[in-house]
Design a protein around this motif. Structure first.
Motif, PDB file in Angstrom:
ATOM      1  N   GLY A 190       0.775  -1.233   0.000  1.00 52.36           N
ATOM      2  CA  GLY A 190       0.000   0.000   0.000  1.00 52.36           C
ATOM      3  C   GLY A 190       0.803   1.278   0.000  1.00 52.36           C
ATOM      4  O   GLY A 190       0.248   2.354   0.226  1.00 52.36           O
ATOM      5  N   GLY A 191       2.093   1.200  -0.259  1.00 54.89           N
ATOM      6  CA  GLY A 191       2.928   2.394  -0.225  1.00 54.89           C
ATOM      7  C   GLY A 191       3.559   2.714  -1.560  1.00 54.89           C
ATOM      8  O   GLY A 191       3.295   2.064  -2.562  1.00 54.89           O
ATOM      9  N   LYS A 192       4.415   3.722  -1.529  1.00 58.34           N
ATOM     10  CA  LYS A 192       5.019   4.203  -2.774  1.00 58.34           C
ATOM     11  C   LYS A 192       6.459   3.755  -2.979  1.00 58.34           C
ATOM     12  O   LYS A 192       6.977   3.830  -4.076  1.00 58.34           O
ATOM     13  CB  LYS A 192       4.927   5.731  -2.830  1.00 58.34           C
ATOM     14  CG  LYS A 192       5.594   6.447  -1.674  1.00 58.34           C
ATOM     15  CD  LYS A 192       5.322   7.946  -1.711  1.00 58.34           C
ATOM     16  CE  LYS A 192       6.041   8.697  -0.630  1.00 58.34           C
ATOM     17  NZ  LYS A 192       5.591   8.515   0.717  1.00 58.34           N
ATOM     18  N   THR A 193       7.115   3.280  -1.938  1.00 55.97           N
ATOM     19  CA  THR A 193       8.516   2.884  -2.046  1.00 55.97           C
ATOM     20  C   THR A 193       8.628   1.491  -2.664  1.00 55.97           C
ATOM     21  O   THR A 193       7.919   0.570  -2.257  1.00 55.97           O
ATOM     22  CB  THR A 193       9.185   2.887  -0.652  1.00 55.97           C
ATOM     23  OG1 THR A 193       9.072   4.196  -0.113  1.00 55.97           O
ATOM     24  CG2 THR A 193      10.634   2.486  -0.720  1.00 55.97           C
ATOM     25  N   ILE A 194       9.520   1.336  -3.613  1.00 55.72           N
ATOM     26  CA  ILE A 194       9.766   0.034  -4.236  1.00 55.72           C
ATOM     27  C   ILE A 194      10.752  -0.731  -3.362  1.00 55.72           C
ATOM     28  O   ILE A 194      11.744  -0.173  -2.898  1.00 55.72           O
ATOM     29  CB  ILE A 194      10.298   0.202  -5.673  1.00 55.72           C
ATOM     30  CG1 ILE A 194       9.221   0.885  -6.532  1.00 55.72           C
ATOM     31  CG2 ILE A 194      10.706  -1.129  -6.274  1.00 55.72           C
ATOM     32  CD1 ILE A 194       9.698   1.317  -7.898  1.00 55.72           C
ATOM     33  N   ASN A 195      10.462  -2.014  -3.132  1.00 56.28           N
ATOM     34  CA  ASN A 195      11.296  -2.881  -2.293  1.00 56.28           C
ATOM     35  C   ASN A 195      11.601  -2.273  -0.916  1.00 56.28           C
ATOM     36  O   ASN A 195      12.762  -2.152  -0.522  1.00 56.28           O
ATOM     37  CB  ASN A 195      12.611  -3.242  -3.002  1.00 56.28           C
ATOM     38  CG  ASN A 195      12.373  -4.059  -4.238  1.00 56.28           C
ATOM     39  OD1 ASN A 195      11.537  -4.956  -4.247  1.00 56.28           O
ATOM     40  ND2 ASN A 195      13.095  -3.749  -5.298  1.00 56.28           N
ATOM     41  N   PRO A 196      10.556  -1.893  -0.170  1.00 57.67           N
ATOM     42  CA  PRO A 196      10.792  -1.281   1.135  1.00 57.67           C
ATOM     43  C   PRO A 196      11.368  -2.279   2.131  1.00 57.67           C
ATOM     44  O   PRO A 196      11.145  -3.483   2.025  1.00 57.67           O
ATOM     45  CB  PRO A 196       9.396  -0.843   1.571  1.00 57.67           C
ATOM     46  CG  PRO A 196       8.493  -1.845   0.918  1.00 57.67           C
ATOM     47  CD  PRO A 196       9.140  -2.120  -0.421  1.00 57.67           C
ATOM     48  N   THR A 197      12.096  -1.759   3.083  1.00 58.90           N
ATOM     49  CA  THR A 197      12.614  -2.560   4.189  1.00 58.90           C
ATOM     50  C   THR A 197      11.868  -2.155   5.452  1.00 58.90           C
ATOM     51  O   THR A 197      11.158  -1.139   5.474  1.00 58.90           O
ATOM     52  CB  THR A 197      14.120  -2.300   4.403  1.00 58.90           C
ATOM     53  OG1 THR A 197      14.284  -0.939   4.815  1.00 58.90           O
ATOM     54  CG2 THR A 197      14.919  -2.582   3.140  1.00 58.90           C
ATOM     55  N   TYR A 198      12.053  -2.926   6.493  1.00 61.08           N
ATOM     56  CA  TYR A 198      11.433  -2.593   7.776  1.00 61.08           C
ATOM     57  C   TYR A 198      11.881  -1.201   8.230  1.00 61.08           C
ATOM     58  O   TYR A 198      11.064  -0.397   8.676  1.00 61.08           O
ATOM     59  CB  TYR A 198      11.809  -3.659   8.812  1.00 61.08           C
ATOM     60  CG  TYR A 198      11.121  -3.480  10.139  1.00 61.08           C
ATOM     61  CD1 TYR A 198       9.751  -3.692  10.268  1.00 61.08           C
ATOM     62  CD2 TYR A 198      11.844  -3.113  11.261  1.00 61.08           C
ATOM     63  CE1 TYR A 198       9.115  -3.529  11.480  1.00 61.08           C
ATOM     64  CE2 TYR A 198      11.212  -2.952  12.491  1.00 61.08           C
ATOM     65  CZ  TYR A 198       9.850  -3.158  12.594  1.00 61.08           C
ATOM     66  OH  TYR A 198       9.223  -2.992  13.802  1.00 61.08           O
ATOM     67  N   LYS A 199      13.145  -0.918   8.068  1.00 60.19           N
ATOM     68  CA  LYS A 199      13.674   0.395   8.454  1.00 60.19           C
ATOM     69  C   LYS A 199      12.991   1.509   7.651  1.00 60.19           C
ATOM     70  O   LYS A 199      12.678   2.569   8.187  1.00 60.19           O
ATOM     71  CB  LYS A 199      15.192   0.429   8.241  1.00 60.19           C
ATOM     72  CG  LYS A 199      15.853   1.689   8.713  1.00 60.19           C
ATOM     73  CD  LYS A 199      17.359   1.639   8.511  1.00 60.19           C
ATOM     74  CE  LYS A 199      17.961   2.966   8.975  1.00 60.19           C
ATOM     75  NZ  LYS A 199      19.299   3.159   8.512  1.00 60.19           N
ATOM     76  N   ASP A 200      12.731   1.258   6.368  1.00 61.02           N
ATOM     77  CA  ASP A 200      12.076   2.261   5.514  1.00 61.02           C
ATOM     78  C   ASP A 200      10.670   2.595   6.004  1.00 61.02           C
ATOM     79  O   ASP A 200      10.269   3.760   5.991  1.00 61.02           O
ATOM     80  CB  ASP A 200      11.950   1.766   4.065  1.00 61.02           C
ATOM     81  CG  ASP A 200      13.271   1.631   3.349  1.00 61.02           C
ATOM     82  OD1 ASP A 200      14.245   2.307   3.731  1.00 61.02           O
ATOM     83  OD2 ASP A 200      13.329   0.810   2.393  1.00 61.02           O
ATOM     84  N   ILE A 201       9.927   1.574   6.392  1.00 59.87           N
ATOM     85  CA  ILE A 201       8.509   1.806   6.710  1.00 59.87           C
ATOM     86  C   ILE A 201       8.275   2.241   8.158  1.00 59.87           C
ATOM     87  O   ILE A 201       7.196   2.692   8.498  1.00 59.87           O
ATOM     88  CB  ILE A 201       7.640   0.577   6.361  1.00 59.87           C
ATOM     89  CG1 ILE A 201       7.946  -0.631   7.246  1.00 59.87           C
ATOM     90  CG2 ILE A 201       7.775   0.184   4.909  1.00 59.87           C
ATOM     91  CD1 ILE A 201       6.815  -0.972   8.145  1.00 59.87           C
ATOM     92  N   CYS A 202       9.271   2.120   9.015  1.00 60.87           N
ATOM     93  CA  CYS A 202       9.104   2.403  10.448  1.00 60.87           C
ATOM     94  C   CYS A 202       8.634   3.816  10.775  1.00 60.87           C
ATOM     95  O   CYS A 202       7.927   4.013  11.754  1.00 60.87           O
ATOM     96  CB  CYS A 202      10.397   2.113  11.212  1.00 60.87           C
ATOM     97  SG  CYS A 202      10.521   0.385  11.651  1.00 60.87           S
ATOM     98  N   ASN A 203       9.006   4.795   9.963  1.00 59.46           N
ATOM     99  CA  ASN A 203       8.591   6.158  10.276  1.00 59.46           C
ATOM    100  C   ASN A 203       7.234   6.514   9.682  1.00 59.46           C
ATOM    101  O   ASN A 203       6.716   7.594   9.934  1.00 59.46           O
ATOM    102  CB  ASN A 203       9.661   7.165   9.830  1.00 59.46           C
ATOM    103  CG  ASN A 203       9.880   7.164   8.337  1.00 59.46           C
ATOM    104  OD1 ASN A 203       9.132   6.539   7.590  1.00 59.46           O
ATOM    105  ND2 ASN A 203      10.919   7.855   7.891  1.00 59.46           N
ATOM    106  N   GLY A 204       6.646   5.611   8.906  1.00 58.17           N
ATOM    107  CA  GLY A 204       5.321   5.836   8.347  1.00 58.17           C
ATOM    108  C   GLY A 204       5.300   6.698   7.098  1.00 58.17           C
ATOM    109  O   GLY A 204       4.223   6.995   6.569  1.00 58.17           O
TER     110      GLY A 204
END
Length: 182
Positions: free
Chosen positions: A39-53
């Motif tokens: 449901g997001g815009k980042t390609i190949n996100p990591t846990y660190k990427d998504i942690c800040n929302g």
């Protein structure tokens, strides 16, 4: 004529994916549960990427299930019984858009069933508060890092698991014992 065993996929976000994964792994008819991001815009996100929302992704699970054993409707029932669909971008102490309540439908039948299910709960005032669960078409699902997979079963004594997830599993085992793997 032989009955074909066509598996289906359901995708739910209901807070921390460790919690939701642990619940659905217990169910008879569920072949696989994968924790990940959707449901997001980042390609190949990591846990660190998504942690800040900021990426727009939700922590979610992708469930592969046999609809001849457990229906999408039964999965919806358990989804709503094991998280709070009335808190926006939050489950307990987990706060942020990545912890939102959202159903990502994989076909039109799932969309319709989710819409009808939420409408019924609103009509019956099931939770006594407005339901904030979103319903969206499934976009690309990114599998989370290996250490997030089957997290609860490998870390039951860890504090978060024992205080947050174990009570959910105990509730599931009490209320839905007829739907559990033997």
């Amino acid at each position: 004529m032989e009955l074909q065993n066509e598996l289906e996929v359901a995708t739910f976000a209901g807070g921390c994916f460790w919690c939701t994964e642990a619940v659905f792994l217990e169910l008879n008819g569920v072949n696989k549960v994968v924790s990940g991001y959707i449901g997001g815009k980042t390609i190949n996100p990591t846990y660190k990427d998504i942690c800040n929302g900021d990426t727009g992704h939700a922590e979610a699970i992708q469930i592969t299930f046999d609809p001849n054993i457990i229906s999408f409707g039964e999965l919806l029932e358990i989804f709503f019984a094991t998280h709070d669909p009335t808190t926006l971008n939050r489950q307990g102490n987990d706060i942020g858009t990545q912890y939102r309540s959202e159903i990502f439908y994989n076909n039109e039948a799932q969309n319709q069933l989710a819409e009808e299910y939420i409408a019924l709960m609103i009509k019956e005032n099931t939770f006594g508060k407005p339901i904030v669960t979103k319903i969206s078409a499934a976009s690309k699902f990114y599998e989370a890092e290996d250490y997030h997979q089957n997290y609860y079963n490998q870390n039951k004594v860890q504090g978060y698991c024992s205080y947050i997830i174990t009570p959910k599993i105990e509730k599931l085992q009490k209320v839905y014992k007829d739907k559990l793997k033997k």
